[in-house]
Design a protein around this motif. Structure first.
Motif, short mmCIF file in Angstrom:
data_model
loop_
_atom_site.label_atom_id
_atom_site.label_comp_id
_atom_site.label_asym_id
_atom_site.label_seq_id
_atom_site.Cartn_x
_atom_site.Cartn_y
_atom_site.Cartn_z
N TRP A 105 70.54 -29.90 -9.58
CA TRP A 105 71.60 -28.90 -9.45
C TRP A 105 71.93 -28.27 -10.81
CZ3 TRP A 105 72.44 -34.06 -7.95
CH2 TRP A 105 73.09 -34.85 -8.89
N GLY A 106 71.05 -28.42 -11.78
CA GLY A 106 71.25 -27.79 -13.07
C GLY A 106 71.39 -26.28 -12.94
N ARG A 107 72.12 -25.67 -13.85
CA ARG A 107 72.35 -24.23 -13.75
C ARG A 107 71.09 -23.42 -14.03
NH1 ARG A 107 76.65 -21.10 -13.09
NH2 ARG A 107 76.66 -18.98 -13.93
N HIS A 108 70.33 -23.85 -15.01
CA HIS A 108 69.13 -23.09 -15.39
C HIS A 108 67.86 -23.93 -15.35
CE1 HIS A 108 71.79 -19.89 -16.61
NE2 HIS A 108 72.43 -20.70 -17.44
N VAL A 109 67.96 -25.22 -15.65
CA VAL A 109 66.80 -26.12 -15.64
C VAL A 109 67.00 -27.12 -14.51
CG1 VAL A 109 65.51 -27.86 -16.94
CG2 VAL A 109 66.39 -25.82 -18.11
N ARG A 110 66.17 -27.00 -13.45
CA ARG A 110 66.35 -27.81 -12.24
C ARG A 110 65.14 -28.65 -11.88
NH1 ARG A 110 67.71 -22.55 -10.70
NH2 ARG A 110 69.95 -22.14 -10.73
N ALA A 111 63.99 -28.39 -12.48
CA ALA A 111 62.75 -29.05 -12.09
C ALA A 111 62.07 -29.63 -13.32
CB ALA A 111 61.81 -28.07 -11.39
N TRP A 112 61.22 -30.65 -13.09
CA TRP A 112 60.58 -31.32 -14.23
C TRP A 112 59.70 -30.35 -15.01
CZ3 TRP A 112 55.39 -31.57 -15.09
CH2 TRP A 112 54.52 -31.33 -14.01
N GLU A 113 59.09 -29.37 -14.31
CA GLU A 113 58.23 -28.41 -15.03
C GLU A 113 59.04 -27.60 -16.05
OE1 GLU A 113 56.65 -27.98 -10.66
OE2 GLU A 113 58.54 -28.52 -11.66
N GLN A 114 60.27 -27.25 -15.66
CA GLN A 114 61.12 -26.50 -16.58
C GLN A 114 61.55 -27.36 -17.77
OE1 GLN A 114 63.86 -25.50 -13.31
NE2 GLN A 114 63.70 -23.37 -13.95
N ALA A 115 61.91 -28.62 -17.48
CA ALA A 115 62.28 -29.53 -18.57
C ALA A 115 61.12 -29.70 -19.53
CB ALA A 115 62.71 -30.88 -18.00
N VAL A 132 70.01 -40.15 -22.98
CA VAL A 132 69.63 -39.24 -21.91
C VAL A 132 70.55 -38.03 -21.93
CG1 VAL A 132 69.34 -38.95 -19.42
CG2 VAL A 132 68.75 -41.13 -20.51
N VAL A 133 69.94 -36.84 -21.92
CA VAL A 133 70.67 -35.58 -21.88
C VAL A 133 70.31 -34.88 -20.57
CG1 VAL A 133 71.04 -33.34 -22.99
CG2 VAL A 133 70.63 -35.38 -24.40
N GLY A 134 71.30 -34.70 -19.69
CA GLY A 134 71.06 -34.01 -18.43
C GLY A 134 71.15 -32.51 -18.60
N SER A 135 70.32 -31.77 -17.88
CA SER A 135 70.33 -30.32 -17.99
C SER A 135 71.71 -29.78 -17.59
CB SER A 135 69.24 -29.69 -17.13
OG SER A 135 69.40 -30.00 -15.76
N SER A 136 72.13 -28.76 -18.28
CA SER A 136 73.50 -28.27 -18.17
C SER A 136 73.80 -27.68 -16.79
CB SER A 136 73.77 -27.22 -19.24
OG SER A 136 75.11 -26.78 -19.16
N THR A 137 75.00 -27.95 -16.32
CA THR A 137 75.52 -27.32 -15.10
C THR A 137 76.63 -26.34 -15.43
OG1 THR A 137 77.16 -29.08 -14.76
CG2 THR A 137 74.99 -29.40 -13.75
N SER A 138 76.89 -26.14 -16.70
CA SER A 138 78.03 -25.33 -17.13
C SER A 138 77.79 -23.84 -16.92
CB SER A 138 78.31 -25.58 -18.62
OG SER A 138 79.29 -24.69 -19.10
N GLY A 139 78.81 -23.16 -16.43
CA GLY A 139 78.76 -21.72 -16.30
C GLY A 139 78.82 -21.00 -17.64
N HIS A 140 79.13 -21.75 -18.71
CA HIS A 140 79.19 -21.16 -20.05
C HIS A 140 77.85 -21.25 -20.78
CE1 HIS A 140 83.55 -20.89 -19.67
NE2 HIS A 140 83.56 -22.15 -19.28
N ALA A 141 76.87 -21.90 -20.16
CA ALA A 141 75.60 -22.16 -20.85
C ALA A 141 74.62 -21.01 -20.66
CB ALA A 141 74.98 -23.44 -20.33
N SER A 142 73.94 -20.68 -21.73
CA SER A 142 72.87 -19.68 -21.68
C SER A 142 71.64 -20.24 -20.98
CB SER A 142 72.50 -19.26 -23.11
OG SER A 142 71.29 -18.51 -23.12
N GLY A 143 70.92 -19.35 -20.30
CA GLY A 143 69.67 -19.74 -19.66
C GLY A 143 68.45 -19.42 -20.47
N GLU A 144 68.64 -18.98 -21.70
CA GLU A 144 67.49 -18.64 -22.56
C GLU A 144 66.79 -19.93 -22.98
OE1 GLU A 144 68.91 -16.30 -25.81
OE2 GLU A 144 70.03 -14.92 -24.51
N LEU A 145 65.55 -20.08 -22.54
CA LEU A 145 64.86 -21.35 -22.78
C LEU A 145 64.63 -21.63 -24.25
CD1 LEU A 145 62.24 -21.56 -19.87
CD2 LEU A 145 64.60 -22.41 -19.97
N ASP A 146 64.38 -20.58 -25.05
CA ASP A 146 64.17 -20.83 -26.48
C ASP A 146 65.44 -21.32 -27.15
OD1 ASP A 146 65.43 -18.37 -26.16
OD2 ASP A 146 64.40 -17.44 -27.87
#
Length: 292
Positions: free
Chosen positions: A141-151, A100-114
């Motif tokens: 509480w993910g930084r960029h991906v917070r909802a199942w639709e985004q995942a 299992v990989v949880g969506s990033s909460t890091s302030g260093h992470a890019s929000g570019e979905l690609d």
């Protein structure tokens, strides 16, 4: 759907690894979700922990959890990829089907979905030779991906057969995710469904959401969102999902109870879940058979 579809997350139970395995087995569960620390913190060492898991006869649903993996630059990306590959070897050692990989909460992470999609595809590719699937979970509480639709958007963009979505009812409920369209996600792209509830209708702040997630979850059927949980379950059933459900109930009260008591509550939750799906399915089939 029957008891073989359900497993209990080890984080729900107090005690050492051996007692968690024994309690799950005695309760009639055939699978368990393990956290990597269950294994590496075992007093007998990692090899002995692996032996205990193998001898228990339980199937390991998956290993939790790779955090803050995707969207990082250069050295940070290389570091996280190396950690993830070590976790994949742990998965293989205990026969776990999913990391299992949880969506990033890091302030260093890019929000570019690609870019997120490329990073996940790279990890999914590394997991193929080990027979492990990557499951991507949207943290509310993910930084960029917070909802199942985004995942799902990211997983669909990655287009890798060894990558799927982990749906977590707590994060869906806490984040107020829209449930419409859940049944349209291809069932083969759902790696796992994690289930829990909580005892109040609203979580007013991010801090309260994190506190509830880490200490105050309850089993399905015990909380305030039974109608929404039933909708999630029925939508998944209509969409053809027939995979595993993991009861991931992180609750400080349960950690003060013997594991067999908590496993009993888990069995009640599994029965509640099957009733919600099967009763509705039987009603639909009966209606469909009438002459109109």
């Amino acid at each position: 759907m029957n008891l073989t579809n359900f497993g209990l997350d080890s984080i729900t139970l107090a005690g050492p690894l051996a007692s968690k395995l024994a309690a799950c087995r005695a309760a009639g569960f055939s699978q368990i979700m393990l956290w990597a620390r269950d294994l590496v913190e075992h007093p007998g060492g990692l090899e002995d922990a692996i032996r205990l898991v193998r001898q228990s006869g339980l199937r390991v649903t998956g290993i939790q959890v790779m955090r803050d993996y995707e969207g990082l630059d250069d050295g940070l990306h290389a570091y996280k990829l190396d950690i993830a590959r070590h976790l994949l070897r742990v998965c293989k050692a205990v026969g776990a089907g999913i990391l299992v990989v949880g969506s990033s909460t890091s302030g260093h992470a890019s929000g570019e979905l690609d870019r997120i999609a490329r990073d996940l595809a790279k990890l999914a590719n590394s997991a193929v030779p080990l027979g492990v699937r990557i499951g991507y979970e949207a943290l509310s509480w993910g930084r960029h991906v917070r909802a199942w639709e985004q995942a799902w958007e990211v997983v669909d963009m990655a287009a890798h057969a060894n990558l799927g979505v982990v749906l977590d009812s707590f994060h869906m409920l806490a984040g107020g995710d829209e449930l419409e369209g859940l049944e349209d996600m291809p069932s083969e792209k759902i790696a796992l469904v994690q289930l829990s509830d909580f005892m109040w209708r609203d979580l007013g702040s991010l801090d309260e959401r994190i506190e509830t997630a880490g200490h105050l979850r309850v089993f399905p059927g015990e909380g305030c969102h039974s109608a929404e949980l039933s909708s999630i379950l029925r939508r998944l059933d209509r969409g053809g999902y027939r995979g595993s459900y993991s009861l991931e109930v992180v609750n400080d009260d349960y950690l003060q109870l013997p594991p067999d008591i908590v496993c009993g509550r888990a069995l009640m939750a599994a029965k509640w879940i099957t009733d919600q799906v099967l009763r509705r399915s039987l009603q639909v089939r009966a209606y469909a058979g009438r002459t109109l």
